[in-house]
Each structure stands twice: as C-alpha cells, then as structure tokens.
Design a protein around this motif. Structure first.
Motif, PDB file in Angstrom:
ATOM      1  N   UNK A  85      -7.947   4.746   1.121  1.00  0.00           N
ATOM      2  CA  UNK A  85      -8.252   5.890   2.365  1.00  0.00           C
ATOM      3  C   UNK A  85      -9.859   5.947   2.729  1.00  0.00           C
ATOM      4  N   UNK A  86     -10.532   5.372   2.416  1.00  0.00           N
ATOM      5  CA  UNK A  86     -12.189   5.804   2.834  1.00  0.00           C
ATOM      6  C   UNK A  86     -12.048   4.969   3.804  1.00  0.00           C
ATOM      7  N   UNK A  87     -11.589   3.424   4.077  1.00  0.00           N
ATOM      8  CA  UNK A  87     -11.427   2.504   5.583  1.00  0.00           C
ATOM      9  C   UNK A  87     -11.090   3.292   6.570  1.00  0.00           C
ATOM     10  N   UNK A  88      -9.490   4.228   5.972  1.00  0.00           N
ATOM     11  CA  UNK A  88      -9.059   4.856   6.919  1.00  0.00           C
ATOM     12  C   UNK A  88      -9.867   6.125   7.608  1.00  0.00           C
ATOM     13  N   UNK A 108      -7.854   1.153  -5.416  1.00  0.00           N
ATOM     14  CA  UNK A 108      -7.152  -0.145  -3.694  1.00  0.00           C
ATOM     15  C   UNK A 108      -7.101   1.586  -3.238  1.00  0.00           C
ATOM     16  N   UNK A 109      -6.546   2.154  -4.098  1.00  0.00           N
ATOM     17  CA  UNK A 109      -5.899   3.334  -2.828  1.00  0.00           C
ATOM     18  C   UNK A 109      -7.035   4.173  -2.648  1.00  0.00           C
ATOM     19  N   UNK A 115       1.333  -0.919   0.110  1.00  0.00           N
ATOM     20  CA  UNK A 115       0.181   0.136  -0.273  1.00  0.00           C
ATOM     21  C   UNK A 115       0.938   0.878  -0.138  1.00  0.00           C
ATOM     22  N   UNK A 116       2.035   1.046   0.772  1.00  0.00           N
ATOM     23  CA  UNK A 116       3.156   2.515   0.463  1.00  0.00           C
ATOM     24  C   UNK A 116       3.371   2.521  -0.886  1.00  0.00           C
ATOM     25  N   UNK A 117       3.475   1.071  -1.576  1.00  0.00           N
ATOM     26  CA  UNK A 117       4.005   1.539  -3.112  1.00  0.00           C
ATOM     27  C   UNK A 117       3.087   2.381  -3.761  1.00  0.00           C
ATOM     28  N   UNK A 118       2.413   1.595  -3.282  1.00  0.00           N
ATOM     29  CA  UNK A 118       0.306   2.261  -4.570  1.00  0.00           C
ATOM     30  C   UNK A 118       0.273   4.038  -4.002  1.00  0.00           C
ATOM     31  N   UNK A 119       0.527   4.075  -2.925  1.00  0.00           N
ATOM     32  CA  UNK A 119       0.585   5.532  -2.761  1.00  0.00           C
ATOM     33  C   UNK A 119       1.478   6.099  -3.442  1.00  0.00           C
ATOM     34  N   UNK A 120       2.590   5.571  -3.116  1.00  0.00           N
ATOM     35  CA  UNK A 120       3.425   6.828  -3.571  1.00  0.00           C
ATOM     36  C   UNK A 120       3.332   6.750  -5.354  1.00  0.00           C
ATOM     37  N   UNK A 174     -11.374  14.286   2.299  1.00  0.00           N
ATOM     38  CA  UNK A 174     -10.848  13.699   1.875  1.00  0.00           C
ATOM     39  C   UNK A 174     -11.989  12.211   1.667  1.00  0.00           C
ATOM     40  N   UNK A 175     -13.199  12.156   1.788  1.00  0.00           N
ATOM     41  CA  UNK A 175     -13.919  10.757   1.036  1.00  0.00           C
ATOM     42  C   UNK A 175     -14.254  11.818  -0.374  1.00  0.00           C
ATOM     43  N   UNK A 176     -14.293  12.352  -0.036  1.00  0.00           N
ATOM     44  CA  UNK A 176     -14.789  13.015  -1.734  1.00  0.00           C
ATOM     45  C   UNK A 176     -13.387  13.052  -2.516  1.00  0.00           C
TER      46      UNK A 176
END
Length: 419
Positions: A412-415, A407-408, A192-197, A360-362
C-alpha cells in the motif's frame, strides 16, 4: 505492576443467554461497501477459487478480536493504556491517525450510504443523503447511551444479513459449472490480490473499540474469556457467511463475462444486473443490503472510535475519569462532532490530495500495528498475569496476521508514494 488474576472466581459463570456480546457489532462495522466490492470482484474474476481466502481472513480477524477482548479482561486496561505502556510513540501515532482518519472517513462512510440510498430514492442528491446519514448517526450516539446504539445496530445487522445472504441463496441455482472453480488455488499473478482479500475481511480501526463495548456489557473480568471467544467466533463465522455470499453472487452472475465491477458505484450497477437477470425485487433487496452494510459501518465508527479518542485524551492527560464514563466526556462528544460536521465540507470541496495520502499511509500500518502490539502485550505476564494455555495458538495466528498485514502495508505504501 499487578495484573488481574486470570483464574475464575468461585461461582463465576456466564449465562448462556448472554454469551453473545458486541462481537457482531465489531464485525459488522468492519464490513463496508469496500468489502462488498472486493468479494464481488473476486467472484467475477476467479469464480469460487478464493473461498479459502475469505475463510482464512475470518480466522485471522477472529484472533485479533479475541486478543483485544482478552487484553481488556485480563489486564484490566484498555488498548490505549496498553499502547501507552509501550511508549509515547504508540499513543502519538494513534492520536495523529485518529484525527486524520476521522475527518476523511466521516465523508467517505456517509458517501457510501448516500450511494445506496440515492439508488433507492433518487429524489435527493448524493450530498443531501450523505449529510442526512451523518446527522442520523450523530443523533443516535450523541447521548452516549450504549443500549440505543446496540438496538439500532442489531436491527441493521439483521437487515444486512437477511438481504445479502437471501440474494446469494436465490443465485445459488445459477452457479452451475462455476462450482468446479471452488477448488482452493492461487492463480498466477493473484498473490497480492488474495492477501488483500484475506486482510480486508471485517477489519478496521473499530476492532480496537471492542473492549469498550465489552465494558458497556459489563464483561470485565477474566471469567468472561470463554464468552469473548464464543462471541468473536459467532461474529466472524457470520462475517465469513456474509462475505462468501458476495463471492457467490459475483461468481453466479458475472464469472466468465466481460462485465467489470469498479468501485462502490459498481455495486449499484450490480444491483441493476441482478434485477435484470432474476427479478426487479431482488435489485432492491440487494440495494437495501448495500445500504445497511454501509450504515452499520458508519454507526459503529460514530460510536466506537470516540471511545478510543476519549481514552487517548484520558491517558495522555493522566485523567482520573473512569473507563465507565468515557462516553460522557467532552472529548468523546468532540470526536462525534468531528466525525459528523467538518467532513461535510469534503462533499462540497472534494478530497485534498495531501490529506488522502496521509490517511492512506497511516491507515496502511494500523492493522500490523494492532497485531504487533497485541502479541507483545498478551505475552507480558506482568500485565495479564498467568498466560492463558491457548496463548501459543493465539501467538501463531497473530504472527501469521502480522506477516500478512506487513506485506499489505508495504504494498500500500509503495502504491501511495511510488506509483
């Protein structure tokens, strides 16, 4: 519905001198302090392992940017008009998102500029510097004159690139054994870190503004498709070099140490580390780069997103206002005001939790929304005419970006809602 003819008109050629357009402005606007932090942290924690992630992220953003530009010149329609063709839900989503996004970003973007400027000139407070930057951006875009905005952005982009890449060149001799970490890999627990980058390389709401800046440059016909591709390629090659420079800095100075870079304030701390390890002058060089990266984002948003909002109003009201006149409309100036003055309250009152959650959600679903709508619109012959022969490649890259951004977005929505 008749699409623009995609065949080049006889004699239609793009001057080599004018082949670089507003792509750099889009890319620079998308690279802010958060991207600087992410790349520095990646270098600090993993060395040069994630060189591949930054390069892949730049390729995906190139495809999105090229898609936005190609839609504008082949369909003769803006992104807002394209979204409206997909249904009122799409324009409705943008309308709600733009208002919330503008209010929160108006404070966040100027706060980032203030952090850098306060480190350079601590005589004024963070709040004072934030307000100054908001007003400076307001004054530069209020007239709606693209040339003024473009000239200011070009200067800032030059400063941003020279200072940050210059710091990286100075640090390269410090890499030593870290060079051995440059082998592409995916360390355990880092997916997930790599995907975020990958997803964070030079991308933001302003990617959808590219078409309006093309309009200002008079790149409005299919004969400019090649120029748009070159423009986008140059922009995201430069973005990759810029982001890789941050990765090199983190890896060269902090890899294998116990130092952590946390948030945008960590950039100021890192500037102090550079000053101690190399030379005090390099500290100020990095802070200037941090500031210019932050202010290019602010200035790009202040100019670009009001085009989108003005076009949103034009579209839902079925106005006959020309696309060429969007920057002169009341709705354009309303949004410039909206970005500048109401967010100043957040510097004094703090950020309301409910507003941040909605923001954040939108925001989490905007990049997948953009990728999905592009792949849909660019494959509709009734909108774009004969589908370009390179569309198959574009479809593959856009499909990969859709999976990545979904995926991101889910993460993000889960967080936001479950943690």
């Amino acid at each position: 519905m008749q699409a623009h003819q995609t065949d080049l008109q006889p004699g239609a050629r793009v001057s080599k001198k004018s082949i670089i357009g507003p792509g750099l402005i889009v890319a620079a606007t998308g690279v802010g302090a958060g991207d600087l932090v992410a790349a520095l942290v990646a270098g600090t924690n993993y060395g040069l392992v994630f060189l591949w992630a930054i390069i892949l992220g730049s390729i995906l953003k190139f495809a999105l940017n090229e898609g936005v530009g190609r839609w504008h010149v082949t369909s003769g329609k803006t992104m807002l008009e394209g979204w409206h063709l997909m249904g009122k839900w799409a324009t409705g989503y943008f309308g709600v998102y733009s208002i919330i996004w503008g209010f929160v970003y108006g404070a966040a973007g100027t706060a980032s500029c203030a952090l850098a400027m306060s480190a350079l000139f601590p005589q004024l407070s963070l709040t004072q510097w934030a307000i100054i930057h908001g007003i400076a951006a307001f004054l530069l875009v209020w007239s709606g004159k693209y040339k003024i905005f473009e000239s200011a952005m070009n200067v800032l982009i030059g400063i941003m690139f020279i200072t940050v890449v210059g710091c990286a060149v100075i640090i390269i001799p410090e890499l030593g054994d870290v060079l051995g970490t440059a082998v592409p890999a995916l360390p355990e627990g880092s997916l997930l870190y790599a995907l975020g980058l990958i997803g964070g390389v030079g991308g933001s709401l302003t990617m959808a503004s590219y078409g309006y800046w093309l309009q200002e440059k008079k790149w409005t016909t299919p004969s400019f498709i090649h120029a748009i591709r070159v423009d986008s390629a140059v922009a995201y090659i430069a973005t990759a070099i810029f982001t890789l420079s941050l990765l090199i800095m983190g890896a060269g100075l902090l890899y294998g140490t116990d130092v952590n870079i946390a948030g945008e304030a960590g950039l100021v701390d890192f500037a102090g580390i550079i000053g101690n390890e190399l030379h005090p002058a390099v500290k100020y060089l990095f802070l200037i780069g941090f500031w210019s990266a932050s202010f290019t984002s602010v200035l790009g948003v202040w100019n670009g997103v009001p085009y989108l909002f003005s076009d949103f109003i034009r579209t839902i009201t079925h106005s006959t206002i020309s696309k060429d006149a969007l920057s002169k409309t009341k709705s354009y100036r309303f949004f410039v005001l909206w970005l500048t003055f109401p967010p100043m309250l957040l510097h004094f009152l703090g950020k309301p939790v409910g507003l941040i959650i909605a923001y954040g959600a939108l925001g989490a679903i905007f990049m997948p929304f953009l990728a999905i709508t592009l792949i849909y619109l660019l494959n509709k012959k009734e909108y774009v005419g004969t589908v370009d022969r390179s569309q198959k490649i574009s479809n593959v890259v856009l499909s990969v970006s859709i999976l990545l951004f979904l995926v991101l977005a889910i993460n993000e929505l889960i967080n936001i809602f479950l943690k």
